[in-house]
Scaffold this motif. Structure first.
Motif, PDB file in Angstrom:
ATOM      1  N   ILE A 289       8.988  91.936  35.381  1.00 27.73           N
ATOM      2  CA  ILE A 289       9.193  91.020  36.514  1.00 27.73           C
ATOM      3  C   ILE A 289       7.858  90.508  37.043  1.00 27.73           C
ATOM      4  CG2 ILE A 289      10.052  90.854  38.891  1.00 27.73           C
ATOM      5  CD1 ILE A 289      12.212  90.787  36.707  1.00 27.73           C
ATOM      6  N   ARG A 290       6.840  91.380  37.056  1.00 24.57           N
ATOM      7  CA  ARG A 290       5.516  90.928  37.497  1.00 24.57           C
ATOM      8  C   ARG A 290       5.005  89.799  36.601  1.00 24.57           C
ATOM      9  NH1 ARG A 290       1.921  93.214  40.754  1.00 24.57           N
ATOM     10  NH2 ARG A 290       2.557  94.995  42.026  1.00 24.57           N
ATOM     11  N   GLU A 291       5.259  89.938  35.287  1.00 26.64           N
ATOM     12  CA  GLU A 291       4.809  88.906  34.357  1.00 26.64           C
ATOM     13  C   GLU A 291       5.603  87.612  34.529  1.00 26.64           C
ATOM     14  OE1 GLU A 291       4.882  90.326  30.390  1.00 26.64           O
ATOM     15  OE2 GLU A 291       3.527  91.989  30.767  1.00 26.64           O
ATOM     16  N   LYS A 292       6.822  87.719  35.069  1.00 30.48           N
ATOM     17  CA  LYS A 292       7.690  86.541  35.221  1.00 30.48           C
ATOM     18  C   LYS A 292       7.556  85.879  36.595  1.00 30.48           C
ATOM     19  CE  LYS A 292       9.846  86.392  31.237  1.00 30.48           C
ATOM     20  NZ  LYS A 292       9.836  85.186  30.405  1.00 30.48           N
ATOM     21  N   LEU A 293       6.613  86.363  37.411  1.00 24.65           N
ATOM     22  CA  LEU A 293       6.480  85.818  38.768  1.00 24.65           C
ATOM     23  C   LEU A 293       6.290  84.302  38.769  1.00 24.65           C
ATOM     24  CD1 LEU A 293       4.247  88.447  40.617  1.00 24.65           C
ATOM     25  CD2 LEU A 293       6.662  87.961  40.986  1.00 24.65           C
ATOM     26  N   SER A 294       5.378  83.838  37.931  1.00 28.33           N
ATOM     27  CA  SER A 294       5.099  82.392  37.925  1.00 28.33           C
ATOM     28  C   SER A 294       6.313  81.599  37.447  1.00 28.33           C
ATOM     29  CB  SER A 294       3.890  82.090  37.035  1.00 28.33           C
ATOM     30  OG  SER A 294       4.124  82.534  35.709  1.00 28.33           O
ATOM     31  N   THR A 295       7.016  82.123  36.438  1.00 27.32           N
ATOM     32  CA  THR A 295       8.220  81.442  35.931  1.00 27.32           C
ATOM     33  C   THR A 295       9.285  81.343  37.010  1.00 27.32           C
ATOM     34  OG1 THR A 295       7.770  82.299  33.717  1.00 27.32           O
ATOM     35  CG2 THR A 295      10.001  81.487  34.143  1.00 27.32           C
ATOM     36  N   ILE A 296       9.500  82.473  37.723  1.00 25.02           N
ATOM     37  CA  ILE A 296      10.520  82.498  38.778  1.00 25.02           C
ATOM     38  C   ILE A 296      10.121  81.545  39.912  1.00 25.02           C
ATOM     39  CG2 ILE A 296      11.685  83.955  40.481  1.00 25.02           C
ATOM     40  CD1 ILE A 296      11.207  86.314  38.534  1.00 25.02           C
ATOM     41  N   ALA A 297       8.823  81.547  40.264  1.00 25.13           N
ATOM     42  CA  ALA A 297       8.362  80.662  41.346  1.00 25.13           C
ATOM     43  C   ALA A 297       8.565  79.194  40.985  1.00 25.13           C
ATOM     44  CB  ALA A 297       6.890  80.945  41.634  1.00 25.13           C
ATOM     45  N   ILE A 298       8.292  78.847  39.724  1.00 30.22           N
ATOM     46  CA  ILE A 298       8.504  77.462  39.273  1.00 30.22           C
ATOM     47  C   ILE A 298       9.985  77.101  39.360  1.00 30.22           C
ATOM     48  CG2 ILE A 298       8.412  75.938  37.264  1.00 30.22           C
ATOM     49  CD1 ILE A 298       5.820  77.422  36.463  1.00 30.22           C
ATOM     50  N   LEU A 299      10.868  78.025  38.913  1.00 25.55           N
ATOM     51  CA  LEU A 299      12.311  77.788  39.013  1.00 25.55           C
ATOM     52  C   LEU A 299      12.726  77.567  40.464  1.00 25.55           C
ATOM     53  CD1 LEU A 299      13.758  80.410  36.466  1.00 25.55           C
ATOM     54  CD2 LEU A 299      13.833  77.919  36.257  1.00 25.55           C
ATOM     55  N   ARG A 300      12.141  78.358  41.378  1.00 24.66           N
ATOM     56  CA  ARG A 300      12.463  78.176  42.801  1.00 24.66           C
ATOM     57  C   ARG A 300      12.009  76.810  43.296  1.00 24.66           C
ATOM     58  NH1 ARG A 300      13.428  82.024  46.198  1.00 24.66           N
ATOM     59  NH2 ARG A 300      14.408  80.229  47.219  1.00 24.66           N
ATOM     60  N   CYS A 301      10.843  76.322  42.795  1.00 24.08           N
ATOM     61  CA  CYS A 301      10.361  74.995  43.173  1.00 24.08           C
ATOM     62  C   CYS A 301      11.320  73.911  42.692  1.00 24.08           C
ATOM     63  CB  CYS A 301       8.972  74.739  42.584  1.00 24.08           C
ATOM     64  SG  CYS A 301       7.653  75.676  43.392  1.00 24.08           S
ATOM     65  N   LEU A 302      11.986  74.185  41.554  1.00 23.53           N
ATOM     66  CA  LEU A 302      12.919  73.207  40.989  1.00 23.53           C
ATOM     67  C   LEU A 302      14.303  73.291  41.618  1.00 23.53           C
ATOM     68  CD1 LEU A 302      11.909  73.492  37.217  1.00 23.53           C
ATOM     69  CD2 LEU A 302      11.339  71.645  38.806  1.00 23.53           C
ATOM     70  N   GLY A 303      14.471  74.175  42.589  1.00 25.36           N
ATOM     71  CA  GLY A 303      15.734  74.223  43.323  1.00 25.36           C
ATOM     72  C   GLY A 303      16.632  75.389  42.971  1.00 25.36           C
ATOM     73  N   VAL A 304      16.193  76.287  42.107  1.00 21.24           N
ATOM     74  CA  VAL A 304      17.017  77.457  41.764  1.00 21.24           C
ATOM     75  C   VAL A 304      17.047  78.410  42.954  1.00 21.24           C
ATOM     76  CG1 VAL A 304      17.210  79.467  40.260  1.00 21.24           C
ATOM     77  CG2 VAL A 304      16.560  77.247  39.309  1.00 21.24           C
ATOM     78  N   LYS A 305      18.233  78.840  43.340  1.00 19.88           N
ATOM     79  CA  LYS A 305      18.366  79.774  44.453  1.00 19.88           C
ATOM     80  C   LYS A 305      17.878  81.163  44.055  1.00 19.88           C
ATOM     81  CE  LYS A 305      22.396  77.473  46.443  1.00 19.88           C
ATOM     82  NZ  LYS A 305      23.817  77.638  46.790  1.00 19.88           N
ATOM     83  N   ALA A 306      17.513  81.959  45.079  1.00 20.22           N
ATOM     84  CA  ALA A 306      17.051  83.328  44.823  1.00 20.22           C
ATOM     85  C   ALA A 306      18.137  84.133  44.118  1.00 20.22           C
ATOM     86  CB  ALA A 306      16.655  83.992  46.140  1.00 20.22           C
ATOM     87  N   SER A 307      19.394  83.958  44.536  1.00 21.31           N
ATOM     88  CA  SER A 307      20.503  84.698  43.917  1.00 21.31           C
ATOM     89  C   SER A 307      20.674  84.306  42.456  1.00 21.31           C
ATOM     90  CB  SER A 307      21.801  84.446  44.678  1.00 21.31           C
ATOM     91  OG  SER A 307      22.110  83.052  44.692  1.00 21.31           O
ATOM     92  N   GLN A 308      20.452  83.013  42.143  1.00 24.97           N
ATOM     93  CA  GLN A 308      20.585  82.568  40.756  1.00 24.97           C
ATOM     94  C   GLN A 308      19.455  83.140  39.890  1.00 24.97           C
ATOM     95  OE1 GLN A 308      20.722  78.338  41.738  1.00 24.97           O
ATOM     96  NE2 GLN A 308      22.830  78.215  40.939  1.00 24.97           N
ATOM     97  N   ALA A 309      18.222  83.160  40.430  1.00 26.49           N
ATOM     98  CA  ALA A 309      17.100  83.751  39.688  1.00 26.49           C
ATOM     99  C   ALA A 309      17.372  85.229  39.416  1.00 26.49           C
ATOM    100  CB  ALA A 309      15.814  83.587  40.491  1.00 26.49           C
ATOM    101  N   PHE A 310      17.920  85.889  40.444  1.00 24.83           N
ATOM    102  CA  PHE A 310      18.265  87.316  40.282  1.00 24.83           C
ATOM    103  C   PHE A 310      19.303  87.500  39.174  1.00 24.83           C
ATOM    104  CE2 PHE A 310      21.391  90.599  41.388  1.00 24.83           C
ATOM    105  CZ  PHE A 310      20.594  91.745  41.358  1.00 24.83           C
ATOM    106  N   LEU A 311      20.332  86.665  39.168  1.00 26.85           N
ATOM    107  CA  LEU A 311      21.404  86.792  38.175  1.00 26.85           C
ATOM    108  C   LEU A 311      20.922  86.466  36.763  1.00 26.85           C
ATOM    109  CD1 LEU A 311      24.442  85.295  40.130  1.00 26.85           C
ATOM    110  CD2 LEU A 311      24.118  87.680  39.424  1.00 26.85           C
ATOM    111  N   ILE A 312      19.997  85.545  36.615  1.00 28.63           N
ATOM    112  CA  ILE A 312      19.465  85.198  35.286  1.00 28.63           C
ATOM    113  C   ILE A 312      18.866  86.436  34.622  1.00 28.63           C
ATOM    114  CG2 ILE A 312      17.590  83.970  34.111  1.00 28.63           C
ATOM    115  CD1 ILE A 312      18.117  81.636  36.080  1.00 28.63           C
ATOM    116  N   TYR A 313      18.053  87.165  35.412  1.00 27.79           N
ATOM    117  CA  TYR A 313      17.404  88.338  34.820  1.00 27.79           C
ATOM    118  C   TYR A 313      18.352  89.544  34.740  1.00 27.79           C
ATOM    119  CZ  TYR A 313      13.228  85.587  34.907  1.00 27.79           C
ATOM    120  OH  TYR A 313      12.319  84.600  34.654  1.00 27.79           O
ATOM    121  N   LEU A 314      19.347  89.586  35.619  1.00 24.24           N
ATOM    122  CA  LEU A 314      20.355  90.645  35.514  1.00 24.24           C
ATOM    123  C   LEU A 314      21.162  90.474  34.229  1.00 24.24           C
ATOM    124  CD1 LEU A 314      21.840  93.066  36.749  1.00 24.24           C
ATOM    125  CD2 LEU A 314      23.325  91.441  37.953  1.00 24.24           C
ATOM    126  N   ILE A 315      21.495  89.215  33.900  1.00 26.08           N
ATOM    127  CA  ILE A 315      22.231  88.945  32.645  1.00 26.08           C
ATOM    128  C   ILE A 315      21.410  89.405  31.448  1.00 26.08           C
ATOM    129  CG2 ILE A 315      23.061  87.090  31.146  1.00 26.08           C
ATOM    130  CD1 ILE A 315      23.868  85.590  33.758  1.00 26.08           C
TER     131      ILE A 315
END
Length: 849
Positions: A289-315
């Protein structure tokens, strides 16, 4: 994309697609998340499959274990009335008398205490006495022949056709006994069996008064389905006559219940290996997850909700957890092929290997649950990553106190561990104790890791050479592996170390009894008429008569006026049924022995002037039968009723090789009762022991001799066999710890590449980087192994002091070897996994690859 991400409803298809796309460059790394739990799942699937096979085979082989449809037994002669009933049962009947006795091999002049079984009839009706040659199992009853257990034949280098003296009769050995109904490898080591024809039993001269003989009757019915109803109808009469019974259905239940404990123990060992893997999962996900911080932050900038980012990695975690669990289940099915071989000496049945789909499903479901539960701790932090992290250099996790969801995850993990433990142990109390023990071990190891990091930082050796300083600094650098490795490797080491130490405690417990002037040879079943002659023979052999102790056999008739029948009718009576169930062998004397001390009440060694007989009970026995000081107990001694009062409780040191008793009478009561004697002496060496035993067996065939040296050898053999089983299972913990090590090193390879390239850019050589890496893993392996060994020493000391009540003096050599072995393995694996880093050119760090 905006349409997808701004939709209030979760777009499951899009989430799966994003999880798949994001995993493309990280699938090998994702697989490492669950590689840690593969062995734990494999262990549990193997054990569950083994348990299913064992249950099925016990069901199919229960008749062979019993050898008959019905068995009735007693430890005393059957009355004429009951004998008539026993003779009327079944369509085919057999009978057997069994007892311990010495046998003598004339060819080798060897003697040994064995289990004699005098057999009449066609027993076993199911299964067979497996012998070499095969026909000896049935033909020995037709002549003056015997069949002898293979362990005895090997010990005395005997062969078919040799002679064997049992009591006053010399038999010919007709065959070697390979296996008998219900016999295991360990039971054969403890009490090797010699079968003799029933018609020669009286002629052996071994049926003396006071001899401990078990009377058994075996029955075969043409309609075995009606046996349970018959036994239920006969049960009151059998209980009244103190006759025990066993049917095939009861054999299934009893054997299954016995080996449930074994499978539960093995399951818990496998579960500990799985918990070790869980630490690896949590640690690996944290780094991922630490390595994916920048990827997740970019997704959040593009409008991905926190819950959706959480579910992507849970899947991603659920998917890879399923794959890892599936691999573990397949591996466990393969390991199950080995378990019957590993456990063959302690199993009474032959285990057939089957594929248990139920066990495989359990393993897969368990693996997915564990993957999700332990990945949730670092995964919930994804909810707190904001778009601003694209601009931030670092990211700090939210404190547990500020994120109640993390507390919920901790509660779920704790509940899961307790729940799983309960399913294995069927006791909430034991499940909680097991969970607490695991948590304490983890906390101690975690505390050790934290202490190590603090000590290295606080007392950093600035004067040491650069390579040593860098190796030490790696223990507390960002993304260090100190905690994960000390916990996982340390706990696995503690398993193996505890095994060695407990084995030493058990052997030491017996060896202490043989030290100094303690007796190391016991002669029992000495009749009153033989007492003086046996003592004289002992002195002729230049051996001391350390003690001659009388033993009287009796039963409890009443406790505080209540009989066994009263207790069975009224469950409110505060007396245990067990008080009436068995015969007691007691002694009488006017003083306490060196191995006893009074813990409650007062010792009274003689009958009081008013005729009151005060007896003393061993405190554990008194507790089991619910008897207190002042209670009145009436004993039945060969038909004579003796009223007594409980005046004291004693603590008995059962470790000492001497005659210890649960019940002691005062002198002046039992002197004229039917009794036999036990004589204790001490021999200096094996030659003296063999010579004395030969003289005793030839002059007094009914007397049995126990040589402590033989007890030690048998105990060592038993512990070795059980130890091998535990080592086999503990190996899962060690290997899992090593897999966690491999996974941890590989997971942090990205950081390692940056650090290594930076050192190379600053002028560091490959050799220097290799030495720094080796030193880091040497420190980690050494501290992990040392912590595990110290933990096991503490636990083993507590066992020795409070459970076994013996001194604790561990053998240091195996612990030292284990310490160096674990340390070396850690270094080797660390270097192997770091070898790719050294080949990276320094320009990579400049290009940002």
């Amino acid at each position: 994309m905006a349409d997808n991400t701004h939709n209030n409803r979760l777009n499951i298809g899009w989430l799966f697609k994003m999880a798949w796309r994001d995993s493309r460059r990280s699938r090998s790394r994702l697989f490492l998340f669950v590689s840690s739990i593969i062995l734990g799942i494999a262990a549990l699937v193997a054990i569950y499959s083994f348990g299913d096979s064992l249950k099925r085979d016990i069901d199919t082989q229960a008749a062979s274990l019993l050898g008959a449809d019905l068995s009735i037994s007693s430890n005393k002669p059957v009355s004429a009335e009951m004998q008539g009933l026993l003779d009327s049962l079944g369509d085919s009947r057999s009978q057997q008398r069994s007892f311990a006795s010495m046998v003598y091999f004339p060819k080798s002049q060897g003697t040994r205490l064995v289990q004699i079984k005098a057999l009449e009839g066609d027993f076993p009706y199911y299964g067979s006495l497996e012998t070499v040659p095969a026909k000896a199992g049935t033909d020995f009853k037709k002549a003056r022949d015997v069949i002898v257990d293979k362990t005895l034949m090997l010990q005395f280098n005997a062969a078919v056709g040799d002679s064997l003296k049992v009591g006053e009769i010399t038999f010919k050995i007709a065959g070697i006994l390979q296996k008998a109904p219900g016999q295991t490898g360990i039971s054969a080591s403890v009490a090797p069996v010699v079968y003799i024809p029933f018609r020669y039993l009286e002629q052996t001269g071994l049926l003396k008064k006071g001899s401990r003989i078990n009377y058994q009757y075996f029955y075969k019915f043409n309609d075995p389905d009606g046996v349970e109803k018959l036994v239920k109808r006969l049960e009151p009469r059998l209980e009244k006559a103190d006759l025990n019974h066993q049917t095939v259905a009861e054999q299934k239940r009893d054997t299954g219940r016995s080996f449930e404990d074994l499978t539960q123990f093995l399951s818990l060992v496998g579960f500990v290996a799985l918990l070790l893997g869980c630490i690896g999962v949590a640690s690996a996900i944290h780094i991922y997850i630490r390595e994916k911080l920048s990827t997740i932050a970019i997704l959040r900038c593009l409008g991905v909700k926190a819950s959706q980012a959480f579910l992507i990695y849970l899947i991603q975690i659920v998917g890879i957890g399923f794959i890892g669990s599936l691999i573990g289940a397949v591996l466990g099915t393969l390991i199950q092929q080995v378990l019957p071989f590993v456990l063959q000496d302690i199993l009474p049945v032959e285990i057939s290997v089957i594929v248990s789909w139920r066990a495989i499903l359990q393993g897969i479901v368990l693996g997915v649950i564990i993957s999700v539960l332990f990945a949730m701790l670092p995964l919930v932090s994804v909810r707190n990553i904001s778009p601003l992290n694209t601009l931030r250099i670092s990211y700090h996790e939210t404190s547990v106190f500020k994120d109640p969801l993390k507390w919920l995850v901790y509660v779920l993990i704790l509940g899961f561990v307790i729940g799983f433990s309960y399913l294995q142990l069927n006791s909430w109390r034991e499940a909680v104790f097991f969970t607490v023990a695991v948590i304490v071990a983890f906390l101690i190891l975690t505390g050790t890791a934290a202490l190590l990091i603090w000590l290295v930082r606080r007392f950093f050796p600035s004067s040491w050479s650069y390579l040593w300083r860098q190796g030490l600094a790696n223990l507390f650098r960002p993304n260090n592996q100190t905690l994960i490795l000390i916990v996982s490797i340390g706990l696995g080491t503690a398993f193996i170390s505890t095994l060695f130490l407990v084995q030493d405690i058990l052997l030491n417990r017996v060896e202490l009894s043989a030290s100094g002037n303690q007796p190391n040879m016991v002669l029992f079943d000495i009749q009153s008429t033989q007492k003086e002659k046996v003592a004289a023979l002992t002195r002729q052999q230049a051996l001391p008569v350390i003690s001659e102790v009388p033993i009287v056999t009796m039963r409890i008739e009443e406790v505080n006026g209540f009989t066994a029948a009263d207790v069975k009718k009224d469950s409110t009576i505060k007396v245990s049924r067990r008080a009436f169930n068995s015969e007691l062998r007691v002694t009488y004397r006017d003083t306490l022995s060196a191995s006893e001390r009074i813990t409650q009440g007062k010792w009274i060694g003689k009958v009081t002037p008013d005729g009151v007989i005060n007896v003393s009970l061993e405190e554990g026995y008194a507790k089991r039968i619910h008897v207190k000081i002042g209670d009145k107990i009436t004993f039945n001694v060969q038909g004579a009723l003796i009223p007594t009062v409980v005046s004291s409780f004693r603590e008995v040191d059962w470790n000492r090789i001497q005659t210890n008793f649960r019940l002691v009478f005062p002198s002046g009561v039992l002197e004229d009762a039917p009794q036999f004697y036990v004589l204790m002496t001490r021999v200096a060496n094996g030659q003296q022991s063999a010579k004395f035993q030969q003289a005793v067996v030839q002059a007094f065939p009914n007397i049995s001799v126990i040589d402590l040296e033989l007890v030690l050898n048998v105990l060592d053999e038993i512990l070795s066999k059980i130890g091998f089983v535990i080592q086999f299972m503990a190996a899962f913990s060690i290997v899992t710890g090593l897999v966690v090590l491999v996974a941890s090193v590989l997971i942090s390879k990205y950081q390692r590449i940056q650090e290594s390239v930076l050192l190379r850019t600053l002028g560091g050589s490959k050799r220097q980087i290799l030495i720094i890496t080796a030193l880091e893993y040497l420190f980690l392996g050494a501290f992990a192994a040392a912590t595990g060994i110290i933990l096991s020493i503490g636990g083993s000391w507590a066992l020795a002091k409070y459970n076994f009540k013996t001194s604790f003096s561990p053998d240091v050599l195996p612990l030292v070897i284990l310490f160096f072995l674990i340390s070396l393995l850690t270094v080797i694996i660390g270097l192997l996994n770091s070898r790719g880093i050294l080949n990276r050119p320094p320009l990579e760090v400049l290009r940002g690859d």
